[in-house]
Design a protein around this motif. Structure first.
Motif, PDB file in Angstrom:
ATOM      1  N   VAL A  26       0.845  -1.200   0.000  1.00 45.33           N
ATOM      2  CA  VAL A  26       0.000   0.000   0.000  1.00 45.33           C
ATOM      3  C   VAL A  26       0.878   1.247   0.000  1.00 45.33           C
ATOM      4  N   ALA A  27       1.907   1.258   0.832  1.00 37.52           N
ATOM      5  CA  ALA A  27       2.804   2.419   0.902  1.00 37.52           C
ATOM      6  C   ALA A  27       3.527   2.646  -0.427  1.00 37.52           C
ATOM      7  N   VAL A  28       3.982   1.575  -1.051  1.00 34.28           N
ATOM      8  CA  VAL A  28       4.668   1.702  -2.341  1.00 34.28           C
ATOM      9  C   VAL A  28       3.695   2.206  -3.410  1.00 34.28           C
ATOM     10  N   SER A  29       2.477   1.718  -3.402  1.00 33.79           N
ATOM     11  CA  SER A  29       1.473   2.173  -4.374  1.00 33.79           C
ATOM     12  C   SER A  29       1.184   3.659  -4.215  1.00 33.79           C
ATOM     13  N   ILE A  30       1.001   4.097  -2.975  1.00 32.00           N
ATOM     14  CA  ILE A  30       0.726   5.514  -2.728  1.00 32.00           C
ATOM     15  C   ILE A  30       1.924   6.370  -3.131  1.00 32.00           C
ATOM     16  N   ALA A  31       3.120   5.872  -2.881  1.00 35.42           N
ATOM     17  CA  ALA A  31       4.324   6.604  -3.293  1.00 35.42           C
ATOM     18  C   ALA A  31       4.374   6.750  -4.811  1.00 35.42           C
ATOM     19  N   PHE A  32       4.044   5.690  -5.543  1.00 37.95           N
ATOM     20  CA  PHE A  32       4.032   5.773  -6.997  1.00 37.95           C
ATOM     21  C   PHE A  32       2.966   6.744  -7.497  1.00 37.95           C
ATOM     22  N   PHE A  33       1.805   6.764  -6.853  1.00 44.42           N
ATOM     23  CA  PHE A  33       0.780   7.720  -7.234  1.00 44.42           C
ATOM     24  C   PHE A  33       1.239   9.149  -6.952  1.00 44.42           C
ATOM     25  N   ALA A  34       1.959   9.362  -5.858  1.00 46.76           N
ATOM     26  CA  ALA A  34       2.483  10.691  -5.544  1.00 46.76           C
ATOM     27  C   ALA A  34       3.509  11.131  -6.589  1.00 46.76           C
ATOM     28  N   VAL A  35       4.363  10.224  -7.013  1.00 44.85           N
ATOM     29  CA  VAL A  35       5.345  10.549  -8.052  1.00 44.85           C
ATOM     30  C   VAL A  35       4.640  10.879  -9.364  1.00 44.85           C
ATOM     31  N   ALA A  36       3.627  10.096  -9.707  1.00 42.14           N
ATOM     32  CA  ALA A  36       2.881  10.350 -10.940  1.00 42.14           C
ATOM     33  C   ALA A  36       2.187  11.711 -10.877  1.00 42.14           C
ATOM     34  N   PHE A  37       1.586  12.031  -9.729  1.00 43.73           N
ATOM     35  CA  PHE A  37       0.922  13.322  -9.571  1.00 43.73           C
ATOM     36  C   PHE A  37       1.935  14.449  -9.729  1.00 43.73           C
ATOM     37  N   ARG A  38       3.095  14.292  -9.115  1.00 48.11           N
ATOM     38  CA  ARG A  38       4.133  15.314  -9.205  1.00 48.11           C
ATOM     39  C   ARG A  38       4.585  15.517 -10.643  1.00 48.11           C
ATOM     40  N   ARG A  39       4.756  14.430 -11.366  1.00 49.76           N
ATOM     41  CA  ARG A  39       5.195  14.547 -12.760  1.00 49.76           C
ATOM     42  C   ARG A  39       4.122  15.164 -13.642  1.00 49.76           C
ATOM     43  N   LEU A  40       2.852  14.925 -13.311  1.00 49.41           N
ATOM     44  CA  LEU A  40       1.768  15.467 -14.138  1.00 49.41           C
ATOM     45  C   LEU A  40       1.450  16.923 -13.829  1.00 49.41           C
ATOM     46  N   TYR A  41       1.602  17.328 -12.565  1.00 48.27           N
ATOM     47  CA  TYR A  41       1.143  18.655 -12.180  1.00 48.27           C
ATOM     48  C   TYR A  41       2.244  19.583 -11.672  1.00 48.27           C
ATOM     49  N   ALA A  42       3.135  19.118 -10.856  1.00 47.02           N
ATOM     50  CA  ALA A  42       4.094  20.012 -10.206  1.00 47.02           C
ATOM     51  C   ALA A  42       5.282  20.346 -11.099  1.00 47.02           C
ATOM     52  N   GLN A  43       5.778  19.390 -11.823  1.00 46.06           N
ATOM     53  CA  GLN A  43       6.932  19.643 -12.666  1.00 46.06           C
ATOM     54  C   GLN A  43       6.493  20.164 -14.025  1.00 46.06           C
TER      55      GLN A  43
END
Length: 88
Positions: free
Chosen positions: A27-44
């Motif tokens: 679960v923690a790894v999945s949430i981390a991957f979703f956070a990375v994906a969100f960052r790549r789509l919106y923050a960067q």
């Protein structure tokens, strides 16, 4: 997925509990991957240099739509052990 490819269905897989102790880690790894994906789509912001191909805005929009379709489905599946007892 390997078990499904081998023809072993959900009835047999429901009794497979060897990986149960690792569920919080998954679960923690999945949430981390979703956070990375969100960052790549919106923050960067995508930086394009000369000679490199950049994603068109329509591609970025499509990726964001797919992200927001997948995340609620994945969160529903991740949280299933919490609300599964309500069905019995």
């Amino acid at each position: 997925m390997l078990l499904v490819a081998l023809g072993l269905g959900g009835a047999w897989g429901s009794h497979l509990t060897a990986l149960r102790p690792f569920q919080p880690l998954f679960v923690a790894v999945s949430i981390a991957f979703f956070a990375v994906a969100f960052r790549r789509l919106y923050a960067q912001s995508e930086k394009c240099t000369a000679g490199e191909a950049c994603a068109a805005p329509s591609v970025r929009h499509r990726q964001r739509v797919i992200f927001w379709v997948v995340v609620p489905a994945a969160l529903a599946l991740i949280s299933f052990p919490l609300y599964a007892p309500l069905f019995y």
